[in-house]
Write a protein that holds these residues in place. Sequence first.
Motif, PDB file in Angstrom:
ATOM      1  N   ILE A 124       0.817  -1.210   0.000  1.00  0.00           N
ATOM      2  CA  ILE A 124       0.000   0.000   0.000  1.00  0.00           C
ATOM      3  C   ILE A 124       0.848   1.256   0.000  1.00  0.00           C
ATOM      4  O   ILE A 124       0.311   2.354   0.048  1.00  0.00           O
ATOM      5  N   SER A 125       2.169   1.096  -0.082  1.00  0.00           N
ATOM      6  CA  SER A 125       3.056   2.257  -0.127  1.00  0.00           C
ATOM      7  C   SER A 125       2.742   3.094  -1.355  1.00  0.00           C
ATOM      8  O   SER A 125       2.406   2.558  -2.412  1.00  0.00           O
ATOM      9  N   GLY A 126       2.852   4.398  -1.195  1.00  0.00           N
ATOM     10  CA  GLY A 126       2.619   5.270  -2.336  1.00  0.00           C
ATOM     11  C   GLY A 126       2.142   6.645  -1.925  1.00  0.00           C
ATOM     12  O   GLY A 126       2.104   6.994  -0.742  1.00  0.00           O
ATOM     13  N   VAL A 127       1.763   7.424  -2.919  1.00  0.00           N
ATOM     14  CA  VAL A 127       1.285   8.793  -2.715  1.00  0.00           C
ATOM     15  C   VAL A 127      -0.180   8.842  -3.136  1.00  0.00           C
ATOM     16  O   VAL A 127      -0.529   8.461  -4.253  1.00  0.00           O
ATOM     17  N   TYR A 128      -1.024   9.313  -2.230  1.00  0.00           N
ATOM     18  CA  TYR A 128      -2.461   9.396  -2.456  1.00  0.00           C
ATOM     19  C   TYR A 128      -2.902  10.858  -2.294  1.00  0.00           C
ATOM     20  O   TYR A 128      -2.431  11.546  -1.392  1.00  0.00           O
TER      21      TYR A 128
END
Length: 122
Positions: A27-31
Amino acid sequence: MKALIVCICILSFYILGCNSNHPEHDISGVYVNKSQSEYSIAFDTLIISKKAATNYEVERKTGFQKIRNGSTMSKEFQSEKWPAQFDQEKMLLSETELGRQISVEQDGKSINLKRTSYSKIK
């Protein structure tokens, strides 16, 4: 012949046992989320970074502009970080100090914090 059938059965059970019913989600990331009302415009970014197996760090960056008497004021910024634990079965990222919970959609392209939906851009 019987030995061959037994070997095939053992091999089949071994292969099936190695597959997990719960695929591992990264779920790593930029939202991001943009919202607007008659009183303000807000740009919200959540940066989720994996630290260990189920340990994550969530960084929330918010930029907002107040609207007063029809005029948009200058942009203001806020930033905060918190640690969180990911529950694979519930698809839930939980922070314990303030009780924040981020639910992860099955597609992995969006998350929800409270009633706010964020889309993954990176």
